[in-house]
Each structure stands twice: as structure tokens, then as C-alpha cells.
Design a protein around this motif. Structure first.
Motif, short mmCIF file in Angstrom:
data_model
loop_
_atom_site.label_atom_id
_atom_site.label_comp_id
_atom_site.label_asym_id
_atom_site.label_seq_id
_atom_site.Cartn_x
_atom_site.Cartn_y
_atom_site.Cartn_z
N ARG A 230 0.42 -0.84 -0.08
CA ARG A 230 0.26 -0.32 0.51
C ARG A 230 0.76 1.06 0.47
O ARG A 230 1.66 1.12 1.34
CB ARG A 230 -0.72 0.46 1.31
N SER A 231 0.68 2.35 -0.74
CA SER A 231 1.19 3.54 -1.08
C SER A 231 0.64 4.62 -0.04
O SER A 231 -0.66 4.54 -0.16
CB SER A 231 1.54 4.31 -2.47
N PHE A 232 0.92 4.59 0.75
CA PHE A 232 0.54 6.52 1.36
C PHE A 232 0.74 7.96 0.98
O PHE A 232 1.81 7.61 0.27
CB PHE A 232 1.43 6.61 2.86
N GLY A 233 -0.48 8.73 1.36
CA GLY A 233 0.06 9.77 0.36
C GLY A 233 -0.50 10.76 1.74
O GLY A 233 -1.11 10.31 2.65
N PRO A 234 -0.58 12.16 0.80
CA PRO A 234 -0.38 13.41 2.07
C PRO A 234 -2.17 13.17 3.07
O PRO A 234 -2.04 13.51 3.84
CB PRO A 234 -0.56 14.24 1.11
N GLU A 235 -2.61 12.45 2.43
CA GLU A 235 -4.59 12.08 2.74
C GLU A 235 -4.32 11.10 4.47
O GLU A 235 -5.22 10.90 4.79
CB GLU A 235 -5.60 11.86 2.19
N ASP A 236 -3.27 10.54 3.87
CA ASP A 236 -2.82 9.49 5.05
C ASP A 236 -2.18 9.43 6.31
O ASP A 236 -2.24 9.25 7.45
CB ASP A 236 -2.74 8.39 4.57
N PHE A 237 -1.86 11.33 6.75
CA PHE A 237 -1.26 11.90 7.81
C PHE A 237 -2.27 12.98 7.70
O PHE A 237 -2.53 13.95 7.15
CB PHE A 237 -0.15 12.08 7.01
N THR A 238 -2.86 12.73 8.88
CA THR A 238 -3.71 14.37 9.68
C THR A 238 -2.62 14.30 10.57
O THR A 238 -2.13 13.97 11.58
CB THR A 238 -4.97 13.06 10.48
N GLU A 239 -3.43 15.66 11.19
CA GLU A 239 -3.18 16.76 12.13
C GLU A 239 -2.80 16.30 13.52
O GLU A 239 -4.44 15.07 13.79
CB GLU A 239 -3.64 17.84 12.73
N LEU A 240 -2.15 15.53 14.45
CA LEU A 240 -2.58 14.93 15.96
C LEU A 240 -2.39 15.94 16.81
O LEU A 240 -1.68 17.01 16.86
CB LEU A 240 -0.83 14.09 15.90
N LYS A 241 -3.81 15.42 17.05
CA LYS A 241 -4.44 16.83 18.57
C LYS A 241 -3.94 15.92 19.72
O LYS A 241 -5.22 15.50 20.25
CB LYS A 241 -5.48 17.16 18.40
N ILE A 242 -3.37 16.68 21.30
CA ILE A 242 -2.88 16.19 22.24
C ILE A 242 -2.82 17.63 22.86
O ILE A 242 -2.52 18.54 22.46
CB ILE A 242 -1.67 15.06 22.52
N PRO A 243 -3.91 17.41 24.15
CA PRO A 243 -4.12 18.14 25.19
C PRO A 243 -2.81 18.43 25.47
O PRO A 243 -2.72 17.82 26.41
CB PRO A 243 -5.72 17.44 25.58
N THR A 244 -2.32 19.46 25.69
CA THR A 244 -0.94 19.57 26.78
C THR A 244 -1.36 20.52 27.89
O THR A 244 0.30 21.64 28.16
CB THR A 244 0.45 20.06 25.74
N GLN A 245 -2.03 20.80 27.98
CA GLN A 245 -2.55 22.29 29.11
C GLN A 245 -2.15 21.53 30.12
O GLN A 245 -2.48 20.58 30.74
CB GLN A 245 -3.70 22.66 28.78
#
Length: 72
Positions: free
Chosen positions: A44-59
Motif C-alpha cells: 500500500r502506498s501512502f499519500g498526504p491524505e493518510d497523515f492527519t494532524e495529531l491533536k494532543i491536549p498539552t495544557q
């Protein structure tokens, strides 16, 4: 040793080497057979749509640069 790739058919247990490759092939060869009858899964090839923004609450996280850089 160089690699030559071509498609061929097995006739009576014999794999025919296309004419254009016969001079390039010596008397000793290594043969790897991939059957076209069974589907071969492709990686399987990966494209930009496979990598999403990672949101971690750091407060509320404490960050100490000196502690992070300390060698143990």
C-alpha cells in the motif's frame, strides 16, 4: 549479476525467454516465478491524505528543558 524481467507463459513445463533477452542470459541463471493466476498483493502506498494532524491536549504539562536534556 543483472536482473531481467519479462512476462512469459509456461508451455509443457518450459518458460520461453523472449528473443531480445537470449543473448543477455548465460547458461547459469536464477529463476524466481511469480504466478499471474493468483492475485499478488501490492504494498500500500501512502499519500498526504493518510497523515492527519495529531491533536494532543498539552495544557497543564510541565516542561523542563534542563531535565529533558539531562544525560543519564
Amino acid at each position: 549479476m543483472g536482473a531481467i524481467e519479462f512476462d512469459s507463459f509456461v508451455e509443457g513445463g518450459v518458460i520461453n525467454i523472449p528473443e531480445q533477452y537470449r543473448n543477455a542470459v548465460g547458461n547459469a541463471v536464477r529463476v524466481i516465478v511469480l504466478s499471474e493466476d493468483a492475485p499478488v498483493s501490492k504494498p500500500r502506498s501512502f499519500g498526504p491524505e493518510d497523515f492527519t494532524e495529531l491533536k494532543i491536549p498539552t495544557q497543564g504539562w510541565k516542561f523542563d528543558r534542563e531535565e529533558a536534556n539531562a544525560r543519564r
